[in-house]
Scaffold this motif. Structure first.
Motif, short mmCIF file in Angstrom:
data_model
loop_
_atom_site.label_atom_id
_atom_site.label_comp_id
_atom_site.label_asym_id
_atom_site.label_seq_id
_atom_site.Cartn_x
_atom_site.Cartn_y
_atom_site.Cartn_z
N THR A 1 0.80 -1.10 -0.10
CA THR A 1 0.03 -0.03 0.13
C THR A 1 0.83 1.27 0.07
O THR A 1 2.10 1.33 0.43
CB THR A 1 -0.78 0.06 1.34
N PRO A 2 0.35 2.39 -0.40
CA PRO A 2 1.04 3.69 -0.60
C PRO A 2 1.59 3.90 0.74
O PRO A 2 2.91 4.23 1.04
CB PRO A 2 0.16 4.67 -0.94
N ASP A 3 1.08 3.86 2.13
CA ASP A 3 1.44 3.84 3.22
C ASP A 3 2.81 3.10 3.59
O ASP A 3 3.95 3.50 4.12
CB ASP A 3 0.32 3.66 4.37
N GLN A 4 2.77 1.82 3.26
CA GLN A 4 3.84 0.87 3.34
C GLN A 4 5.01 1.38 2.78
O GLN A 4 6.22 1.21 3.35
CB GLN A 4 3.48 -0.54 2.88
N VAL A 5 4.62 1.64 1.58
CA VAL A 5 5.98 2.24 0.66
C VAL A 5 6.64 3.49 1.20
O VAL A 5 7.79 3.55 1.45
CB VAL A 5 5.47 2.56 -0.92
N ARG A 6 5.84 4.25 1.79
CA ARG A 6 6.22 5.85 2.23
C ARG A 6 7.06 5.18 3.51
O ARG A 6 7.89 5.81 3.66
CB ARG A 6 5.15 6.51 2.71
N ASP A 7 6.52 4.29 4.28
CA ASP A 7 7.18 3.86 5.67
C ASP A 7 8.64 3.29 5.28
O ASP A 7 9.54 3.62 5.77
CB ASP A 7 6.29 2.90 6.20
N TRP A 8 8.56 2.41 4.16
CA TRP A 8 9.91 2.04 3.75
C TRP A 8 10.78 3.00 3.41
O TRP A 8 12.04 2.88 3.78
CB TRP A 8 9.54 1.15 2.32
N PHE A 9 10.28 4.25 2.69
CA PHE A 9 11.60 5.26 2.45
C PHE A 9 11.95 6.20 3.81
O PHE A 9 13.07 6.46 3.94
CB PHE A 9 10.88 6.26 1.29
N VAL A 10 10.78 6.09 4.60
CA VAL A 10 11.23 7.03 5.76
C VAL A 10 12.00 6.06 6.60
O VAL A 10 12.97 6.64 7.36
CB VAL A 10 9.74 7.24 6.65
#
Lengths: 310, 186
Positions: free
Chosen positions: A76-85
């Protein structure tokens, strides 16, 4: 009464529907469009003021590949963002988690909305507790204790309503204050699309993106004349460096510095212009920039440009 | 208008304004709160402590490389590309470092990011660095999983497979000596 009731119910329903839609969108956000949105919500870590979606830097291109890969794998977009964070820190988010005034901006409208709905519901449930008008009250100050109680209750309602409006006004003012600190080059939703200067800036930026630096510089120059904003003048200077006119760029940066001697961006542009003219002063100017703004997004790149140990 | 009307209209106005304030809050960008803060601009040497992300692939020499198989050795990971001028200047130093430190349990691996393989080979030949182990990362996705912001960037992974230090920008001989000595002696 029915019409009013209908209005309140309709307004509440519309707000609930909008909230539901937003939640649904963030939950079922998938596919290439989702990848684009994630890219637009991440800052390019090697650029200044560009998102991963906009930047042409190799790192941004690699980040787009990672986003597409992960979205295609069903994250999900949230999971992808977390990965980058996890890898780049919260700063990689174009809209990092709100703190301080940002939290207030979200919490206050919510509180106000809840209060407004609660008030509307109570008003509709107990219509008989309200006197029909204030003049009527004024004529009957000596009414039975029950009447005085109702009058007090009514004044309380009035005060609460005023308080509600006041709170919303305060939020709007705070939002305006925060919004105004946006750099003028920002094309956030707060900038008026009909503003001719904003339109010119958009044109200049798109010319710049196409590599037409001389043409972009012409547009920036016109904007700088219409609006003598240091940021626009520095943007003009950067474009001139790219257009192969670093001497004029250095002159503009020096003019900006004359008014704002500690403006790190101006020192940076001057250093880059001097470097482009092969001026021996360039390294020292760039070091001055690093001393002024060691945490600037461009600082890491500048350190790479400078000879090691200098 | 009666007071009740006024109250109802006030409430409605409040609700509408509150609804308007939501998109306003959402529309505010992050820059105003802290426009310049970025770890990219931290100290040149970063002290890190975390498991090294996976680094596997075919090397330019045709062999297989897996960082995880190098537990027990100190591994210097250098992220570079032939299109990066400082990397060009740094490669001879890395090749020399590999020659000096291999006997002490230190391995060097280059991660060649979004590069043209021909240009990369040519640069390695020009800089006398053909004996470096280089894993091409043609899409740059391995570099991103390491949190790389630009090239060159260097990391040192300890014997337990944890990243201990990182540098954004070129390294110097002194820096390499200091860091490697510290880790080899620990």
């Amino acid at each position: 009464m029915n019409a009013r009731k209908l209005l309140v119910v309709a307004a509440t329903a519309a707000l609930l529907a909008a909230t539901g839609l937003a939640v649904a969108r963030s939950t079922w956000d998938t596919g290439p469009a989702a990848a684009d949105r994630v890219a637009a919500g991440l800052r390019c870590p090697s650029c200044e003021g560009e998102t991963v979606a906009d930047s042409r830097s190799p790192v941004a291109a690699a980040m787009r590949e990672v986003i597409a890969e992960q979205v295609a794998a069903g994250r999900t977009p949230d999971q992808v963002r977390d990965w980058f964070v996890q890898r780049y820190g919260a700063e990689v988010l174009a809209d990092p988690p709100s703190r301080g005034i940002g939290v207030l901006l979200w919490v206050l409208p919510g509180a106000v909305l809840l209060l407004a709905v609660a008030l509307a519901v109570r008003t509709m449930r107990h219509p008989n507790e309200m006197p029909s008008s204030r003049p009527a009250l004024a004529h009957r100050p000596e009414r039975a204790p029950g009447g005085t109680k109702r009058a007090h209750a009514w004044r309380t309602w009035d005060m609460v309503a005023i308080g509600v409006i006041g709170m919303v006004a305060a939020v709007a003012l705070m939002a305006a204050r925060v919004g105004n600190t946006n750099p003028p080059s920002s094309t956030g939703p707060t900038s008026a699309p009909a503003d001719p200067v904003a339109q010119q800036l958009n044109i200049a930026q798109s010319l710049e993106a196409q590599g037409q630096y001389a043409a972009a510089a012409g547009v920036y120059r016109a904007v700088a004349e219409a609006r003598p904003d240091p940021q626009v003048r520095l943007r003009l200077a950067v474009t001139l460096i790219r257009a192969g006119q670093p001497t004029e760029a250095a002159a503009i940066a020096r003019e900006v510095l004359a008014g704002r001697p500690t403006d790190a961006d101006a020192v940076l542009v001057l250093g880059l212009a001097e470097r482009a003219t092969r001026s021996p002063a360039a390294d020292e100017t760039l070091r001055r920039f690093l001393r002024l703004a060691p945490d600037h997004p461009a600082a890491a790149e500048i350190r790479r440009l400078l000879p090691p140990g200098g | 208008m009666t007071s009740r009307h006024r109250l109802l209209w006030s409430i409605l106005a409040g609700a509408v304004l509150a609804a308007g304030a939501f998109p306003l809050a959402a529309g505010l960008r992050a820059e105003p709160t802290d426009p310049t803060r970025s770890p990219a601009a931290g100290p040149v040497t970063r002290v890190l402590d975390g498991p090294a992300p996976p680094l596997t692939g075919r090397t330019m020499g045709g062999g297989d490389f897996d960082l995880a198989a190098l537990r027990g050795q100190i591994v210097l990971v250098n992220v570079w590309a032939s299109w990066c001028e400082p990397c060009r200047q740094e490669l001879p130093l890395l090749a020399e470092t590999q020659r000096q430190w291999t006997g002490q349990g230190v391995r060097l691996v280059g991660l060649d990011v979004r590069d043209n393989e021909h240009d990369a080979h040519q640069l390695l030949a020009e800089t006398g660095a053909t004996d470096l182990t280089v894993v091409p990362d043609s899409r740059g996705t391995i570099a991103v999983s390491w949190g790389v912001r630009g090239v060159p960037e260097t990391f040192i992974v300890d014997r337990a497979g944890r990243i201990r230090v990182g540098v954004r920008g070129p390294v110097t001989a002194t820096w390499l000596r200091q860091q490697l000595t510290r880790l080899v002696d620990s």
